[in-house]
Structure formats: C-alpha cells, structure tokens
Scaffold this motif. Structure first.
Motif, short mmCIF file in Angstrom:
data_model
loop_
_atom_site.label_atom_id
_atom_site.label_comp_id
_atom_site.label_asym_id
_atom_site.label_seq_id
_atom_site.Cartn_x
_atom_site.Cartn_y
_atom_site.Cartn_z
N MET A 1 0.82 -1.20 0.00
CA MET A 1 0.00 0.00 0.00
C MET A 1 0.86 1.26 0.00
O MET A 1 0.56 2.24 -0.70
CB MET A 1 -0.93 -0.01 1.22
N LYS A 2 1.95 1.23 0.76
CA LYS A 2 2.85 2.38 0.79
C LYS A 2 3.49 2.60 -0.57
O LYS A 2 3.62 3.73 -1.05
CB LYS A 2 3.92 2.18 1.86
N THR A 3 3.91 1.50 -1.21
CA THR A 3 4.55 1.61 -2.52
C THR A 3 3.58 2.19 -3.55
O THR A 3 3.94 3.08 -4.33
CB THR A 3 5.04 0.22 -2.98
N LEU A 4 2.34 1.66 -3.55
CA LEU A 4 1.36 2.18 -4.50
C LEU A 4 1.06 3.65 -4.24
O LEU A 4 0.89 4.45 -5.18
CB LEU A 4 0.07 1.36 -4.39
N THR A 5 1.02 4.04 -2.97
CA THR A 5 0.77 5.44 -2.64
C THR A 5 1.89 6.33 -3.12
O THR A 5 1.65 7.41 -3.70
CB THR A 5 0.60 5.58 -1.11
N VAL A 6 3.14 5.89 -2.91
CA VAL A 6 4.29 6.69 -3.34
C VAL A 6 4.29 6.86 -4.86
O VAL A 6 4.49 7.97 -5.38
CB VAL A 6 5.61 6.04 -2.85
N PHE A 7 4.06 5.77 -5.59
CA PHE A 7 4.06 5.86 -7.05
C PHE A 7 2.91 6.75 -7.54
O PHE A 7 3.04 7.48 -8.52
CB PHE A 7 3.96 4.47 -7.67
N THR A 8 1.77 6.68 -6.86
CA THR A 8 0.65 7.53 -7.24
C THR A 8 1.00 9.00 -7.06
O THR A 8 0.73 9.84 -7.95
CB THR A 8 -0.59 7.18 -6.40
N VAL A 9 1.63 9.33 -5.94
CA VAL A 9 2.01 10.73 -5.68
C VAL A 9 3.06 11.19 -6.69
O VAL A 9 2.99 12.32 -7.21
CB VAL A 9 2.52 10.87 -4.24
N ILE A 10 4.06 10.35 -6.98
CA ILE A 10 5.13 10.73 -7.89
C ILE A 10 4.58 11.06 -9.28
O ILE A 10 4.99 12.04 -9.92
CB ILE A 10 6.19 9.60 -7.97
#
Length: 313
Positions: A239-248
């Motif tokens: 979930m953290k990885t998906l959130t980071v990629f979404t923000v980037i």
C-alpha cells in the motif's frame, strides 16, 4: 482370549461382537456394568466410570481412543476396558497400527507385573509410546516448516501451519484422555497402584507427552504469529509503494489531463516549443515530487530490491 499371568491375575482380550456373552459373564458381579457390556462394542468416544463392588473393591471401566489418523480424524480406534485388582479386560483392542508394540509384546510385559492395574498401565504406556512416535513425526514436519518460513516464506505456509496445528490438537486430545484415565485409576486403586513402577513409568511418559505437546503448541503459535506479522508487513509495504508511485506520477497525470482537453482557445497549442516545455515541466515536477518525498523520508526502502535472506526489506 484368557491369559493367566504368573502373579495370579487374569487378562482377557475379547472381541465385542463375538465374545459379548463372555463379557457379560465376566462383569456379572457388577450391576453397573451390564449396560456397559451391551454397548461397549458400539461406544465410539472416550468414557470413564468408577464403580464399587459388593466386596468393597473398586472397578474402573470405560473406553479409550488409542489411535487416530491426524489427517482424517474420523479414522480412529476405540478400546474398551474393565479393570479390578485381579482382572483386566480389553474389548476390540487392535495394535496393528503401532510400530513398536504387538499383542505378543504387550503380553510379555504384562507377565512381569503383579497386579491387573499394573498390567493396565503397561498397556497405557505402550499407547503413549505410539503417541510419542506420532509426535516425533510432527517434530520433523515442524522443523521443515520452520525452515520454509526462514528461507522460502511462500504463500502456502499459512495452510501448512494450520495443518500442523490440527495435527498437534489431535495428539493433545489423545494424551489428555490418557491422563484422565490415569487420574481415574489413581482414584480407584490409590497407593496400591501409585507406588508401583508401572504407574510411575507411565506417569512420566504422560508428562513427557504433554510437555512436548505444550512446547510444540508454543512453536506453532509463534510461527503463526510470525506469518501474520509478515503478511501484514507485506500488505502495508504494498500500500505504501502504491501510494508513493501515485504521488510521484500525479503531476504527469495532471498536466496530461489539462493538455488532453479539446478546447479551441488553448494558447499552448500554438507555441513552437510547447511540446518541449511540456516535457520539461512534467519531468521536472515529477522529479521534484520524488526528491521532496525522499527528503521527507517517506519512500524509505520501497524502491530498493529485497534480498532473499531478509523478510522485512
């Protein structure tokens, strides 16, 4: 079949269907046993009863599940027993599934003890040997399971852990039934039994069995907790990885949405270097967001590869 022992007590090995009349005859001096004798062959669960005869002697009778398939708990065998100070009867006792015991071996051990209750505890001791053999096999499976958790940690481990837990519950239930039988025999025969070597040796064997069960239960609970922690950690990391990629990639999606519009009055469409400016703006904003996340420490090790020897990287 009747077996008269050297110390003048008797062991009877009976078949419930074929020897029913003989069983009724042998238990006729105890009124409470008449119903038990009729139903012994059909009893399919553990059962214990202590009675007192007219002469003051105590009788221990009941049924004991002495073997059960851990993989299919509907596959089990029940032995029925009747015990006085000078008489020990078993009904439907089959030892063909035991690896270390046969009826011949059991009889040879019984011939060395002085009373029927001691002979009964020789029988319980051999039952416990069978349990310990099964627990040893469980220990091997647990060692393999621990190795899988440490090295492979595949998604099927949770099912394997629960399989081992069900298997352990099986052995635990069988051992507890034997412990209950020991306590009932102690209540019936008191010091005449508890001071004998057969009783003490079987009691120690029960303690060994229950100690192993407790320790392996702790091991399985630890493995289960560890697997749950690992699964929870992996879910959080995903979930953290998906959130980071979404923000980037949010700037890229935002600018793409703006310049994907079809309005007539869009001045950027007439810029000679508009495409270059757009690429620079999108790339710069994306890199800027990434740098900002790094400075905040929110990316952590999400974008790094995980080593095979580590579970939490």
């Amino acid at each position: 079949m009747k077996h008269t022992m050297p110390y003048n007590w008797t062991y009877y090995d009976l078949n419930g269907e074929r020897d029913l009349d003989r069983l009724r005859e042998l238990t006729a001096d105890n009124e409470g046993c008449s119903k038990w004798a009729d139903h012994a062959a059909r009893q399919k669960t553990n059962f214990l009863q202590i009675d007192q005869e007219e002469n003051g002697q105590y009788v221990l009778r009941g049924s004991l599940i002495y073997t059960q398939n851990p993989k299919d708990q509907d596959e089990y065998k029940v032995a029925h027993f009747y015990l006085t100070e000078d008489k020990f009867i078993t009904v439907n006792l089959e030892l063909d599934t035991f690896t270390r015991t046969s009826k011949e071996h059991l009889l040879s051990l019984m011939e060395k003890v002085e009373t029927a209750p001691e002979g009964f505890f020789i029988f319980l001791g051999e039952v416990l040997n069978h349990f310990l053999d099964g627990i040893d096999e469980l220990e091997t499976k647990l060692k393999q399971l621990q190795n899988d958790v440490q090295k492979n940690n595949h998604t099927n481990l949770l099912n394997m852990i629960y399989d081992r837990r069900i298997e352990l519950i099986n052995w635990s239930d069988l051992a507890i039934a034997v412990e209950d039988t020991r306590l009932a025999a102690k209540e019936a025969f008191l010091d005449k039994l508890t001071e004998t070597d057969a009783y003490k040796r079987t009691q120690t064997r029960i303690d060994r069995t229950l100690t192993l069960v407790r320790n392996y239960r702790m091991d399985i609970d630890t493995l289960l907790n560890l697997e749950e922690v690992l699964s929870s950690h992996r879910g959080n990391e995903i979930m953290k990885t998906l959130t980071v990629f979404t923000v980037i990639f949010t700037p890229m999606m935002g600018f793409g949405a703006i310049w994907g519009m079809n309005f007539e009055n869009m001045p950027e469409l007439k810029w000679k270097l508009g495409y270059l400016y757009a690429m620079l703006l999108i790339g710069g904003s994306t890199i800027g967001v990434y740098i900002w996340l790094r400075m905040k420490g929110w990316t952590g090790d999400l974008l790094k590869g995980r080593k095979k020897t580590k579970h939490f990287d």
